[in-house]
Design a protein around this motif. Structure first.
Motif, mmCIF file in Angstrom:
data_model
loop_
_atom_site.group_PDB
_atom_site.id
_atom_site.type_symbol
_atom_site.label_atom_id
_atom_site.label_comp_id
_atom_site.label_asym_id
_atom_site.label_seq_id
_atom_site.Cartn_x
_atom_site.Cartn_y
_atom_site.Cartn_z
ATOM 1 N N TYR A 1 0.831 -1.200 0.000
ATOM 2 C CA TYR A 1 0.000 0.000 0.000
ATOM 3 C C TYR A 1 0.866 1.250 0.000
ATOM 4 O O TYR A 1 1.892 1.305 0.671
ATOM 5 C CB TYR A 1 -0.898 0.032 1.237
ATOM 6 C CG TYR A 1 -1.865 -1.114 1.346
ATOM 7 C CD1 TYR A 1 -3.074 -1.102 0.658
ATOM 8 C CD2 TYR A 1 -1.572 -2.218 2.163
ATOM 9 C CE1 TYR A 1 -3.974 -2.156 0.774
ATOM 10 C CE2 TYR A 1 -2.457 -3.275 2.279
ATOM 11 C CZ TYR A 1 -3.666 -3.242 1.579
ATOM 12 O OH TYR A 1 -4.544 -4.287 1.698
ATOM 13 N N ASP A 2 0.416 2.268 -0.734
ATOM 14 C CA ASP A 2 1.037 3.582 -0.656
ATOM 15 C C ASP A 2 0.513 4.317 0.572
ATOM 16 O O ASP A 2 -0.611 4.057 1.030
ATOM 17 C CB ASP A 2 0.707 4.403 -1.914
ATOM 18 C CG ASP A 2 1.337 3.823 -3.170
ATOM 19 O OD1 ASP A 2 2.437 3.249 -3.059
ATOM 20 O OD2 ASP A 2 0.715 3.939 -4.247
ATOM 21 N N PRO A 3 1.298 5.247 1.130
ATOM 22 C CA PRO A 3 0.813 6.014 2.283
ATOM 23 C C PRO A 3 -0.460 6.790 1.938
ATOM 24 O O PRO A 3 -0.618 7.294 0.827
ATOM 25 C CB PRO A 3 1.979 6.964 2.587
ATOM 26 C CG PRO A 3 3.181 6.305 1.997
ATOM 27 C CD PRO A 3 2.694 5.596 0.773
ATOM 28 N N VAL A 4 -1.369 6.873 2.891
ATOM 29 C CA VAL A 4 -2.609 7.624 2.719
ATOM 30 C C VAL A 4 -3.053 8.090 4.095
ATOM 31 O O VAL A 4 -2.790 7.421 5.098
ATOM 32 C CB VAL A 4 -3.702 6.746 2.051
ATOM 33 C CG1 VAL A 4 -4.107 5.599 2.963
ATOM 34 C CG2 VAL A 4 -4.910 7.568 1.641
ATOM 35 N N THR A 5 -3.684 9.249 4.167
ATOM 36 C CA THR A 5 -4.233 9.672 5.449
ATOM 37 C C THR A 5 -5.550 8.944 5.699
ATOM 38 O O THR A 5 -6.233 8.496 4.762
ATOM 39 C CB THR A 5 -4.487 11.183 5.515
ATOM 40 O OG1 THR A 5 -5.530 11.528 4.597
ATOM 41 C CG2 THR A 5 -3.217 11.972 5.193
ATOM 42 N N VAL A 6 -5.896 8.809 6.969
ATOM 43 C CA VAL A 6 -7.166 8.180 7.328
ATOM 44 C C VAL A 6 -8.323 8.937 6.680
ATOM 45 O O VAL A 6 -9.265 8.334 6.153
ATOM 46 C CB VAL A 6 -7.321 8.127 8.861
ATOM 47 C CG1 VAL A 6 -8.739 7.726 9.258
ATOM 48 C CG2 VAL A 6 -6.302 7.172 9.467
ATOM 49 N N SER A 7 -8.249 10.255 6.673
ATOM 50 C CA SER A 7 -9.315 11.069 6.077
ATOM 51 C C SER A 7 -9.477 10.794 4.593
ATOM 52 O O SER A 7 -10.604 10.639 4.091
ATOM 53 C CB SER A 7 -9.023 12.558 6.302
ATOM 54 O OG SER A 7 -10.009 13.366 5.695
ATOM 55 N N GLU A 8 -8.368 10.716 3.864
ATOM 56 C CA GLU A 8 -8.443 10.441 2.423
ATOM 57 C C GLU A 8 -9.036 9.064 2.152
ATOM 58 O O GLU A 8 -9.855 8.887 1.240
ATOM 59 C CB GLU A 8 -7.043 10.547 1.808
ATOM 60 C CG GLU A 8 -6.482 11.957 1.783
ATOM 61 C CD GLU A 8 -4.989 11.982 1.494
ATOM 62 O OE1 GLU A 8 -4.482 13.062 1.136
ATOM 63 O OE2 GLU A 8 -4.317 10.920 1.642
ATOM 64 N N HIS A 9 -8.609 8.095 2.945
ATOM 65 C CA HIS A 9 -9.096 6.728 2.751
ATOM 66 C C HIS A 9 -10.598 6.641 3.017
ATOM 67 O O HIS A 9 -11.348 6.054 2.217
ATOM 68 C CB HIS A 9 -8.336 5.784 3.678
ATOM 69 C CG HIS A 9 -8.834 4.382 3.657
ATOM 70 N ND1 HIS A 9 -8.721 3.568 2.545
ATOM 71 C CD2 HIS A 9 -9.484 3.639 4.607
ATOM 72 C CE1 HIS A 9 -9.270 2.392 2.801
ATOM 73 N NE2 HIS A 9 -9.733 2.413 4.038
ATOM 74 N N ILE A 10 -11.054 7.228 4.120
ATOM 75 C CA ILE A 10 -12.475 7.162 4.462
ATOM 76 C C ILE A 10 -13.309 7.923 3.442
ATOM 77 O O ILE A 10 -14.400 7.472 3.053
ATOM 78 C CB ILE A 10 -12.705 7.697 5.886
ATOM 79 C CG1 ILE A 10 -12.105 6.722 6.899
ATOM 80 C CG2 ILE A 10 -14.188 7.912 6.159
ATOM 81 C CD1 ILE A 10 -12.202 7.188 8.335
ATOM 82 N N ALA A 11 -12.814 9.066 2.972
ATOM 83 C CA ALA A 11 -13.560 9.841 1.977
ATOM 84 C C ALA A 11 -13.783 9.037 0.703
ATOM 85 O O ALA A 11 -14.872 9.075 0.106
ATOM 86 C CB ALA A 11 -12.823 11.140 1.666
ATOM 87 N N ALA A 12 -12.777 8.291 0.273
ATOM 88 C CA ALA A 12 -12.925 7.470 -0.933
ATOM 89 C C ALA A 12 -13.943 6.359 -0.719
ATOM 90 O O ALA A 12 -14.750 6.056 -1.604
ATOM 91 C CB ALA A 12 -11.575 6.885 -1.340
ATOM 92 N N LYS A 13 -13.931 5.759 0.462
ATOM 93 C CA LYS A 13 -14.870 4.679 0.755
ATOM 94 C C LYS A 13 -16.298 5.211 0.884
ATOM 95 O O LYS A 13 -17.245 4.621 0.350
ATOM 96 C CB LYS A 13 -14.467 3.959 2.037
ATOM 97 C CG LYS A 13 -13.080 3.344 2.013
ATOM 98 C CD LYS A 13 -13.049 1.971 1.376
ATOM 99 C CE LYS A 13 -13.293 0.907 2.379
ATOM 100 N NZ LYS A 13 -12.920 -0.451 1.885
ATOM 101 N N LEU A 14 -16.465 6.329 1.611
ATOM 102 C CA LEU A 14 -17.801 6.903 1.763
ATOM 103 C C LEU A 14 -18.341 7.431 0.441
ATOM 104 O O LEU A 14 -19.546 7.365 0.189
ATOM 105 C CB LEU A 14 -17.787 8.034 2.800
ATOM 106 C CG LEU A 14 -17.682 7.635 4.271
ATOM 107 C CD1 LEU A 14 -17.624 8.875 5.142
ATOM 108 C CD2 LEU A 14 -18.861 6.764 4.682
ATOM 109 N N GLY A 15 -17.450 7.955 -0.391
ATOM 110 C CA GLY A 15 -17.883 8.424 -1.698
ATOM 111 C C GLY A 15 -18.487 7.311 -2.528
ATOM 112 O O GLY A 15 -19.384 7.534 -3.347
#
Length: 347
Positions: A310-324
Motif C-alpha cells: 500500500y502507498d501512504p494515505v491519510t485516514v481522512s483520504e481513505h475514508i472519503a474514498a470509501k464513503l464516496g
C-alpha cells in the motif's frame, strides 16, 4: 485448510487486573485471530447488561418512528452523521465493485460520532468530525446511546493496547494515530414495514465490504444475516455468542501490517425466514484513527520478499474514498486489493 471459525476470546485480563501470563495468552489469541480470520468473539469486555438493555430499547424507540419523521435527520453523505434511509447506500461501491442495482442496500441506519469540539487543541475540524444530530421524538435515545458509545469506545481502546502488544510496538503506539480518532457508532435496523419490500426481488441487506478504519466493535442480535468471507473464498454465517461482541479489523490495521492482519470482507443478507423478513438490529462502533494520521505499512512488515502493498494515505483520504462509494455512488477505484478478494469469492 481448517474449517471456518471465529475464535472466542476472553479479554477480562486486560479489562481489569490480570496476571502477565493471562495477558500474554490474550495477546497470542488476538494475534492469531487477526492473522487467520480478521474477526473474533470478545467476552469479558465489561459492558454492563443494563447499558446494553437501555441501548437496544432506545434503538427500538427511534426505528419505530414513521419514515418521514426519521428522514428529517438525514445529513449530507460526507458528514457520516444522522439518518440513512433504506436503499440509500451501496456498500459494495466502497470497494469499486458495481452492485446488482445502484444504492440497493436494505438496511436503515443512524450515525453518531466524535465532534471536533471533543478534541480541543488538536487538528480536528468539522470536515472530518461533524456535530451530532439527535432525534427529539424520544427522550431516551441520546442518553442511552451516549452511555453505550462510551463503553464501546473503552473496549476499542482496550483492544488497541492488546494490538500494540501483539505487534510488538511500544505500548502507547496507537496513541499517536488515535488520540483524536474519528469514532462513529452506526446503528442498523433490518426491519421495514410490510409490503415495502418485494420478497423474491434482488435484495442486499448490506453489500460486501471491508470496514474502513482500525477496529470495529459490533453488538448484534443473534439473528442470521452476517456473513464473513473465509480464506477459501466461502461465505460463512456468523452470529454473536451469548454475551459476546463481534470484533473485526478494518483497512487501517491491514495497511499497517502489510496485510499480515486481515481486513476481512463481510456482508449482511436480508434476514428472511419462511418467506418473511425477520427483524435484525446491530450497532457497529468504528474506531478509525486520526483524520490526519498517515497510514503505511510498518517497517517490520516490509522486506525484500514482502514489499509494501500500500502507498501512504491519510485516514481522512481513505475514508472519503470509501464513503464516496457507499453513499454518493462514486466508485472507489483505489480499493484494488479488496475488489480482487471479492472477485475470488464463491457464491
Amino acid at each position: 485448510m481448517p474449517p471456518f471459525a471465529v475464535p472466542k476470546i476472553d479479554i477480562s485480563a486486560w479489562v481489569g487486573p490480570g496476571s502477565p501470563d493471562a495477558r500474554a495468552a490474550v495477546v497470542a489469541a488476538v494475534d492469531h485471530a487477526c492473522r487467520t480470520v480478521g474477526f473474533m468473539q470478545i467476552v469479558g469486555h465489561g459492558i454492563p447488561d443494563a447499558v446494553i438493555t437501555d441501548f437496544t430499547e432506545a434503538l427500538d424507540d427511534f426505528f419505530a418512528l414513521p419514515l418521514d419523521a426519521k428522514k428529517q435527520y438525514v445529513r449530507p453523505s460526507g458528514e457520516n452523521r444522522g439518518y440513512s434511509p433504506p436503499k440509500s447506500e451501496s456498500l459494495s461501491y466502497s470497494l469499486g465493485v458495481d452492485p446488482v442495482t445502484r444504492m440497493n442496500d436494505f438496511f436503515e441506519a443512524f450515525n453518531v460520532g466524535t465532534s471536533a469540539a471533543e478534541y480541543p487543541g488538536s487538528t480536528a475540524t468539522a470536515a472530518d468530525y461533524a456535530e451530532n444530530t439527535w432525534p427529539t421524538e424520544t427522550t431516551t435515545f441520546e442518553p442511552a446511546v451516549t452511555a453505550y458509545y462510551d463503553e464501546a469506545r473503552r473496549v476499542a481502546h482496550t483492544l488497541t493496547r492488546i494490538f500494540a502488544a501483539a505487534l510488538r510496538v511500544r505500548e502507547d503506539f496507537f496513541d499517536d494515530v488515535t488520540d483524536h480518532s474519528i469514532d462513529v457508532l452506526r446503528m442498523n435496523n433490518y426491519a421495514l414495514p410490510p409490503g415495502s419490500i418485494e420478497l423474491g426481488a434482488e435484495l442486499t441487506g448490506m453489500g460486501e465490504h471491508t470496514d474502513f478504519g482500525l477496529v470495529t466493535v459490533l453488538w448484534a442480535d443473534q439473528v442470521k444475516g452476517l456473513q464473513v468471507l473465509g480464506q477459501d473464498g466461502s461465505w460463512n454465517d456468523v452470529a454473536p455468542a451469548d454475551g459476546a461482541l463481534l470484533v473485526n479489523l478494518g483497512d487501517v490495521a491491514a495497511r499497517l501490517t502489510n496485510d499480515k492482519w486481515m481486513s476481512t470482507l463481510h456482508r449482511v443478507k436480508p434476514p428472511i425466514i419462511d418467506g418473511t423478513i425477520e427483524r435484525r438490529r446491530s450497532a457497529a462502533f468504528f474506531h478509525d484513527g486520526n483524520a490526519d494520521a498517515v497510514i503505511a505499512p510498518l517497517p517490520g512488515f516490509v522486506t525484500a520478499e514482502s514489499p509494501a502493498l500500500y502507498d501512504p494515505v491519510t485516514v481522512s483520504e481513505h475514508i472519503a474514498a470509501k464513503l464516496g462509494g457507499s453513499r454518493a455512488g462514486r466508485k472507489n477505484v483505489s480499493a484494488v486489493r479488496e475488489a480482487a478478494r471479492l472477485a475470488g469469492t464463491r457464491g
